[in-house]
Motif scaffolding. Structure first.
Motif, PDB file in Angstrom:
ATOM      1  N   LEU A 238      20.165   1.289 -17.871  1.00  0.00           N
ATOM      2  CA  LEU A 238      20.044   0.294 -16.802  1.00  0.00           C
ATOM      3  C   LEU A 238      18.975  -0.758 -17.097  1.00  0.00           C
ATOM      4  CD1 LEU A 238      20.732  -0.730 -13.926  1.00  0.00           C
ATOM      5  CD2 LEU A 238      19.012   0.896 -13.070  1.00  0.00           C
ATOM      6  N   ASP A 239      17.706  -0.332 -17.139  1.00  0.00           N
ATOM      7  CA  ASP A 239      16.583  -1.272 -17.213  1.00  0.00           C
ATOM      8  C   ASP A 239      16.536  -2.002 -18.553  1.00  0.00           C
ATOM      9  OD1 ASP A 239      15.218  -0.771 -14.641  1.00  0.00           O
ATOM     10  OD2 ASP A 239      15.007   1.257 -15.434  1.00  0.00           O
ATOM     11  N   ASN A 240      16.492  -3.324 -18.474  1.00  0.00           N
ATOM     12  CA  ASN A 240      16.411  -4.207 -19.632  1.00  0.00           C
ATOM     13  C   ASN A 240      17.618  -4.072 -20.562  1.00  0.00           C
ATOM     14  OD1 ASN A 240      13.805  -5.301 -18.891  1.00  0.00           O
ATOM     15  ND2 ASN A 240      12.962  -3.321 -19.461  1.00  0.00           N
ATOM     16  N   THR A 241      18.672  -3.467 -20.029  1.00  0.00           N
ATOM     17  CA  THR A 241      19.966  -3.442 -20.705  1.00  0.00           C
ATOM     18  C   THR A 241      20.979  -4.210 -19.867  1.00  0.00           C
ATOM     19  OG1 THR A 241      19.539  -1.322 -21.802  1.00  0.00           O
ATOM     20  CG2 THR A 241      21.843  -1.954 -21.515  1.00  0.00           C
TER      21      THR A 241
ATOM     22  N   GLY B  39      32.260  12.352 -29.390  1.00  0.00           N
ATOM     23  CA  GLY B  39      32.865  11.440 -30.351  1.00  0.00           C
ATOM     24  C   GLY B  39      33.737  10.368 -29.738  1.00  0.00           C
ATOM     25  N   ASP B  40      33.934  10.444 -28.414  1.00  0.00           N
ATOM     26  CA  ASP B  40      34.703   9.426 -27.701  1.00  0.00           C
ATOM     27  C   ASP B  40      33.803   8.355 -27.089  1.00  0.00           C
ATOM     28  OD1 ASP B  40      37.122  10.881 -28.063  1.00  0.00           O
ATOM     29  OD2 ASP B  40      36.598  12.149 -26.341  1.00  0.00           O
ATOM     30  N   CYS B  41      32.469   8.540 -27.206  1.00  0.00           N
ATOM     31  CA  CYS B  41      31.530   7.729 -26.420  1.00  0.00           C
ATOM     32  C   CYS B  41      30.661   6.813 -27.271  1.00  0.00           C
ATOM     33  CB  CYS B  41      30.604   8.631 -25.615  1.00  0.00           C
ATOM     34  SG  CYS B  41      31.420   9.547 -24.310  1.00  0.00           S
ATOM     35  N   VAL B  42      30.312   5.688 -26.672  1.00  0.00           N
ATOM     36  CA  VAL B  42      29.328   4.766 -27.224  1.00  0.00           C
ATOM     37  C   VAL B  42      28.145   4.723 -26.263  1.00  0.00           C
ATOM     38  CG1 VAL B  42      28.842   2.334 -27.760  1.00  0.00           C
ATOM     39  CG2 VAL B  42      31.014   3.369 -28.454  1.00  0.00           C
ATOM     40  N   MET B  43      26.927   4.789 -26.811  1.00  0.00           N
ATOM     41  CA  MET B  43      25.709   4.691 -26.004  1.00  0.00           C
ATOM     42  C   MET B  43      25.097   3.318 -26.201  1.00  0.00           C
ATOM     43  SD  MET B  43      23.522   6.062 -23.923  1.00  0.00           S
ATOM     44  CE  MET B  43      22.257   4.987 -23.230  1.00  0.00           C
ATOM     45  N   VAL B  44      24.776   2.649 -25.076  1.00  0.00           N
ATOM     46  CA  VAL B  44      24.241   1.289 -25.125  1.00  0.00           C
ATOM     47  C   VAL B  44      22.915   1.262 -24.372  1.00  0.00           C
ATOM     48  CG1 VAL B  44      24.662  -1.136 -24.585  1.00  0.00           C
ATOM     49  CG2 VAL B  44      26.589   0.376 -25.126  1.00  0.00           C
ATOM     50  N   GLY B  45      21.842   0.842 -25.036  1.00  0.00           N
ATOM     51  CA  GLY B  45      20.556   0.775 -24.348  1.00  0.00           C
ATOM     52  C   GLY B  45      19.507   0.035 -25.151  1.00  0.00           C
ATOM     53  N   ASP B  46      18.371  -0.227 -24.511  1.00  0.00           N
ATOM     54  CA  ASP B  46      17.311  -1.016 -25.148  1.00  0.00           C
ATOM     55  C   ASP B  46      16.202  -0.156 -25.748  1.00  0.00           C
ATOM     56  OD1 ASP B  46      14.609  -1.574 -23.030  1.00  0.00           O
ATOM     57  OD2 ASP B  46      16.307  -0.338 -22.429  1.00  0.00           O
ATOM     58  N   SER B  47      16.205   1.154 -25.485  1.00  0.00           N
ATOM     59  CA  SER B  47      15.117   2.014 -25.943  1.00  0.00           C
ATOM     60  C   SER B  47      15.553   2.834 -27.152  1.00  0.00           C
ATOM     61  CB  SER B  47      14.679   2.960 -24.822  1.00  0.00           C
ATOM     62  OG  SER B  47      13.781   3.935 -25.316  1.00  0.00           O
ATOM     63  N   LEU B  48      14.844   2.637 -28.267  1.00  0.00           N
ATOM     64  CA  LEU B  48      15.131   3.438 -29.451  1.00  0.00           C
ATOM     65  C   LEU B  48      14.804   4.904 -29.202  1.00  0.00           C
ATOM     66  CD1 LEU B  48      13.667   1.061 -32.180  1.00  0.00           C
ATOM     67  CD2 LEU B  48      16.088   1.576 -31.833  1.00  0.00           C
ATOM     68  N   GLU B  49      13.713   5.151 -28.467  1.00  0.00           N
ATOM     69  CA  GLU B  49      13.250   6.515 -28.245  1.00  0.00           C
ATOM     70  C   GLU B  49      14.158   7.284 -27.285  1.00  0.00           C
ATOM     71  OE1 GLU B  49      11.422   3.796 -27.853  1.00  0.00           O
ATOM     72  OE2 GLU B  49      10.038   3.892 -29.564  1.00  0.00           O
ATOM     73  N   ALA B  50      14.629   6.627 -26.242  1.00  0.00           N
ATOM     74  CA  ALA B  50      15.435   7.321 -25.229  1.00  0.00           C
ATOM     75  C   ALA B  50      16.934   7.168 -25.478  1.00  0.00           C
ATOM     76  CB  ALA B  50      15.082   6.801 -23.833  1.00  0.00           C
ATOM     77  N   ASP B  51      17.394   5.937 -25.618  1.00  0.00           N
ATOM     78  CA  ASP B  51      18.833   5.667 -25.681  1.00  0.00           C
ATOM     79  C   ASP B  51      19.431   5.948 -27.058  1.00  0.00           C
ATOM     80  OD1 ASP B  51      18.803   4.682 -22.992  1.00  0.00           O
ATOM     81  OD2 ASP B  51      17.931   2.832 -23.749  1.00  0.00           O
ATOM     82  N   ILE B  52      18.824   5.372 -28.079  1.00  0.00           N
ATOM     83  CA  ILE B  52      19.388   5.507 -29.419  1.00  0.00           C
ATOM     84  C   ILE B  52      19.154   6.919 -29.964  1.00  0.00           C
ATOM     85  CG2 ILE B  52      19.478   4.555 -31.740  1.00  0.00           C
ATOM     86  CD1 ILE B  52      20.432   2.720 -29.349  1.00  0.00           C
TER      87      ILE B  52
ATOM     88  N   THR C 264      22.065  -9.053 -26.712  1.00  0.00           N
ATOM     89  CA  THR C 264      22.423  -9.006 -25.303  1.00  0.00           C
ATOM     90  C   THR C 264      23.656  -8.140 -25.115  1.00  0.00           C
ATOM     91  OG1 THR C 264      23.321 -10.303 -23.453  1.00  0.00           O
ATOM     92  CG2 THR C 264      23.612 -11.205 -25.645  1.00  0.00           C
ATOM     93  N   VAL C 265      23.735  -7.479 -23.972  1.00  0.00           N
ATOM     94  CA  VAL C 265      24.892  -6.629 -23.689  1.00  0.00           C
ATOM     95  C   VAL C 265      26.186  -7.436 -23.679  1.00  0.00           C
ATOM     96  CG1 VAL C 265      24.832  -6.850 -21.168  1.00  0.00           C
ATOM     97  CG2 VAL C 265      25.629  -4.714 -22.203  1.00  0.00           C
ATOM     98  N   LEU C 266      26.103  -8.727 -23.490  1.00  0.00           N
ATOM     99  CA  LEU C 266      27.294  -9.570 -23.467  1.00  0.00           C
ATOM    100  C   LEU C 266      28.010  -9.599 -24.822  1.00  0.00           C
ATOM    101  CD1 LEU C 266      25.985 -12.575 -21.337  1.00  0.00           C
ATOM    102  CD2 LEU C 266      27.245 -10.563 -20.567  1.00  0.00           C
ATOM    103  N   ASP C 267      27.290  -9.204 -25.883  1.00  0.00           N
ATOM    104  CA  ASP C 267      27.896  -9.157 -27.215  1.00  0.00           C
ATOM    105  C   ASP C 267      28.588  -7.830 -27.508  1.00  0.00           C
ATOM    106  OD1 ASP C 267      27.060 -11.723 -27.788  1.00  0.00           O
ATOM    107  OD2 ASP C 267      25.199 -11.085 -28.754  1.00  0.00           O
TER     108      ASP C 267
END
Length: 251
Positions: free
Chosen positions: A13-16, A184-197, A236-239
């Motif tokens: 959510l935040d900054n994503t 394997g069906d999912c993509v994770m999208v976020g701004d935090s390398l530590e939490a999201d990636i 940006t998430v728009l990409d």
């Protein structure tokens, strides 16, 4: 969705999706104006008070079992910050006024842009969407409501409502179960390398997408040594549609 490599997308959510950092800056400016008027403080002192508050906020480990609400804790952060910097006792009423000025100003700006709303609407026609955000339940639920995100997601998961948050794999497994998909069906999208990636890597998702607004486009971006390596980096998430197209075609 049959035949698609990607069946579901998990978003931070935040900054994503919402500009929490920018909204926070504006909220601090408004709160600073209140402090200058109420206590006749100069700009340097006000800036120091706001900085001290943000330090306390960053290091805050809220414990609901302590018997105080998150609002009460953060009112206390303002009271302590003003006293520590300005050196004078502050009425609780003023500290509360500072907190609610900051909180309400920030929430008012935490909206999905028209472009992001359009993107989520289009994606939901082809994929299952889940919003996964770390943090204190009350605070994050307020952001979700203020931004109107609930209208665009099949599920909303707040990490603070569960035993573990991102980057632990258990919170991702919960999300997979809720969506009835595999990692394997999912993509994770976020701004935090530590939490999201890192969380996406721990959970074994198909791909992780890092939102790095400071890193420019082209799939690049500066990833610190030792950090989790995203599969894709976009400014940006728009990409995101371009990334999804590459995943589907195996490019």
């Amino acid at each position: 969705m049959d035949g698609k490599k990607v069946k579901a997308i998990i978003f931070d959510l935040d900054n994503t999706l919402i500009e929490t950092g920018l909204a926070g800056d504006v909220a601090l400016q408004k709160t600073g104006e209140l402090l200058k008027t109420a206590l006749a403080l100069n700009d340097e002192t006000v800036s120091s008070v706001c900085e001290r508050y943000m330090q306390k906020l960053f290091h805050d480990h809220y414990d609901p079992s302590a018997g105080r609400s998150i609002d009460e804790v953060r009112v206390g952060h303002w009271q302590d910050s003003i006293q520590e910097v300005a050196g004078s006792r502050v009425p609780a009423s003023l500290a509360a006024q500072c907190y609610y000025t900051w909180k309400e100003s920030r929430l008012a700006l935490l909206t999905l842009s028209p472009e992001t709303r359009d993107l989520l609407g289009r994606l939901r026609r082809s994929y299952k969407l889940l919003l996964l955000t770390n943090g204190v339940p009350q605070t994050q639920r307020e952001k979700v409501r203020a931004s109107g995100c609930e209208d665009f997601f099949d599920e909303v998961v707040v990490g603070g409502e569960h035993a573990e948050q991102k980057p632990f794999a258990s919170i991702f497994r919960l999300c997979f179960d809720m969506l009835e998909v595999g990692p394997g069906d999912c993509v994770m999208v976020g701004d935090s390398l530590e939490a999201d990636i890192q969380g996406g890597f721990n959970a074994g998702v198909l791909a992780s997408v890092w939102i790095n607004s400071a890193g420019g486009g082209g799939g690049g971006g500066d990833v610190p040594s030792g950090s989790a390596q995203p599969d894709f980096t976009i400014p940006t998430v728009l990409d995101l549609p371009g990334v999804l197209d590459r995943l589907e075609c195996g490019c």
